[in-house]
Scaffold this motif. Structure first.
Motif, short mmCIF file in Angstrom:
data_model
loop_
_atom_site.label_atom_id
_atom_site.label_comp_id
_atom_site.label_asym_id
_atom_site.label_seq_id
_atom_site.Cartn_x
_atom_site.Cartn_y
_atom_site.Cartn_z
N GLU A 26 0.90 -1.11 0.08
CA GLU A 26 0.05 0.01 0.10
C GLU A 26 0.91 1.06 -0.25
N TYR A 27 2.28 1.05 0.44
CA TYR A 27 2.86 2.15 0.62
C TYR A 27 3.71 2.38 -0.97
N ILE A 28 3.65 1.69 -1.72
CA ILE A 28 4.47 1.55 -2.72
C ILE A 28 3.70 2.23 -4.00
N MET A 29 4.28 3.35 -4.50
CA MET A 29 4.14 4.12 -6.06
C MET A 29 4.76 3.61 -7.03
N LYS A 30 4.36 3.52 -8.14
CA LYS A 30 5.09 3.33 -9.39
C LYS A 30 6.06 4.65 -9.67
N GLY A 31 7.25 4.51 -9.89
CA GLY A 31 7.88 5.78 -10.40
C GLY A 31 8.62 6.39 -9.35
N ALA A 45 0.94 11.68 2.25
CA ALA A 45 -0.13 10.79 1.96
C ALA A 45 -1.16 11.52 0.98
N THR A 46 -1.29 12.60 0.94
CA THR A 46 -2.32 13.34 -0.05
C THR A 46 -1.61 13.79 -1.26
N CYS A 47 -0.39 13.42 -1.59
CA CYS A 47 0.41 13.47 -2.84
C CYS A 47 -0.12 12.75 -3.82
N TRP A 48 0.04 13.03 -5.11
CA TRP A 48 -0.02 11.90 -6.39
C TRP A 48 1.04 12.18 -7.24
N ILE A 49 1.55 11.20 -7.64
CA ILE A 49 2.52 10.84 -8.70
C ILE A 49 1.97 10.09 -9.92
N ALA A 50 2.24 10.75 -11.36
CA ALA A 50 1.95 9.89 -12.33
C ALA A 50 2.65 8.74 -12.42
N PRO A 51 2.07 7.69 -13.00
CA PRO A 51 2.67 6.41 -13.20
C PRO A 51 3.92 6.18 -14.02
N ASN A 52 4.27 7.29 -14.96
CA ASN A 52 5.49 7.29 -15.71
C ASN A 52 6.69 8.42 -15.33
N ALA A 53 6.21 9.18 -14.31
CA ALA A 53 7.18 9.99 -13.70
C ALA A 53 8.28 9.28 -12.69
N ALA A 54 9.18 10.02 -12.49
CA ALA A 54 10.26 9.22 -11.37
C ALA A 54 10.76 10.45 -10.47
N VAL A 55 10.48 9.73 -9.46
CA VAL A 55 10.66 10.63 -8.34
C VAL A 55 11.87 9.87 -7.35
N VAL A 56 13.16 10.50 -7.28
CA VAL A 56 14.30 9.59 -7.19
C VAL A 56 15.11 10.03 -5.72
N MET A 61 8.08 15.44 -0.69
CA MET A 61 6.91 16.10 -1.20
C MET A 61 5.78 16.44 -0.05
N LYS A 62 5.36 17.71 -0.01
CA LYS A 62 4.54 17.98 1.02
C LYS A 62 2.91 17.94 0.61
N GLU A 63 1.96 18.20 1.57
CA GLU A 63 0.68 17.74 1.48
C GLU A 63 0.16 18.17 0.07
N GLN A 64 -0.85 17.55 -0.78
CA GLN A 64 -1.42 17.90 -1.93
C GLN A 64 -0.60 18.16 -2.71
N SER A 65 0.67 18.11 -3.06
CA SER A 65 1.57 18.38 -4.31
C SER A 65 1.38 17.33 -5.08
N SER A 66 1.79 17.38 -6.37
CA SER A 66 1.61 16.38 -7.44
C SER A 66 2.79 16.40 -8.46
N GLU A 85 3.42 22.58 -0.22
CA GLU A 85 2.04 22.07 -0.39
C GLU A 85 1.46 22.59 -1.52
N ARG A 86 0.51 21.77 -2.23
CA ARG A 86 -0.18 22.19 -3.53
C ARG A 86 0.50 22.69 -4.44
N THR A 87 1.76 22.26 -4.63
CA THR A 87 2.50 22.62 -5.59
C THR A 87 2.49 21.32 -6.68
N ASN A 88 2.43 21.88 -8.15
CA ASN A 88 2.32 20.83 -9.09
C ASN A 88 3.46 20.89 -10.17
N VAL A 89 4.37 19.72 -10.10
CA VAL A 89 5.25 19.68 -11.14
C VAL A 89 4.66 19.36 -12.42
#
Length: 212
Positions: A26-31, A45-56, A61-66, A85-89
């Motif tokens: 449950e703790y594992i995200m792609k990328g 916990a409130t972040c979102w990362i697209a499946p083909n992005a890479a965060v290394v 990443m703070k709350e509601q960032s993506s 917070e609330r920042t989008n890359v």
């Protein structure tokens, strides 16, 4: 608790305090990748990362960032990359920090390509813009598309900057600053939609159903 960071690792055995493998997954995200045990992303916990992005590596990443499709955030130095917070890359963006030069992004920021700089809250970094080491962009700024901010530059709060090298052309109005805030909030809502609705389409089933 909303402020609690998740430690995201691709080796479930490294996750402390979780005994069941299904719980660990449950703790594992792609990328999302750790660099050994030294540099491990910390992602709210409130972040979102697209499946083909890479965060290394050394990334916070703070709350509601993506982080959106094909973006790369590479934290392979002792200095962290911090996303507020609330920042989008945005899609295809590249973020990196050098040794001795952290990359720090404030809250409610929309960003393209950054390297070892500091971005104030509620600013927008346009498509193709590049901001280099040790530069600082203030709050409520717009850095126009394809603008280059060289090293060691300081951009005052509320500035519109265009050109290569970038120059301040005027101050933003209150209405324009409000529009920046609305744009960042749009991506907070958008990431919630993607969390709930994004799904992989099975090619064979899709084309079978789509035949005329």
């Amino acid at each position: 608790e909303q402020t609690l960071f998740r430690y995201l690792l691709f080796s479930p055995a490294l996750l402390p305090g979780i005994d069941d493998l299904s719980d660990k997954n449950e703790y594992i995200m792609k990328g999302v990748y750790a660099l050994g045990t030294k540099y491990v992303p910390k992602i709210a916990a409130t972040c979102w990362i697209a499946p083909n992005a890479a965060v290394v590596g050394n990334v916070i990443m703070k709350e509601q960032s993506s982080v959106w499709f094909s973006a790369t955030i590479r934290g392979d130095n002792p200095e962290p990359i911090t996303i507020g917070e609330r920042t989008n890359v945005q899609d295809g963006a590249v973020l990196h920090a050098d040794a001795g030069v952290p990359l720090t992004i404030g809250a409610g920021v929309t960003i393209a390509m950054l390297h070892g700089c500091t971005i104030g809250d509620n600013s927008l970094i346009g498509i193709g813009a590049i901001i280099l080491n040790k530069s600082t962009v203030g709050k409520n700024c717009v850095i126009g598309a394809h603008t280059l901010i060289p090293e060691n530059k300081t951009i005052p709060d509320g500035s519109l900057v265009v050109g290569s090298p970038g120059k301040v052309v005027r101050q933003l109005s209150e209405e324009q600053i409000d529009a920046l805030k609305a744009g960042a909030e749009h991506y907070v809502s958008n990431q919630e939609w993607f969390k709930e609705s994004l799904q992989l389409v099975d090619g064979e089933s899709y084309f079978n159903q789509s035949k005329l």
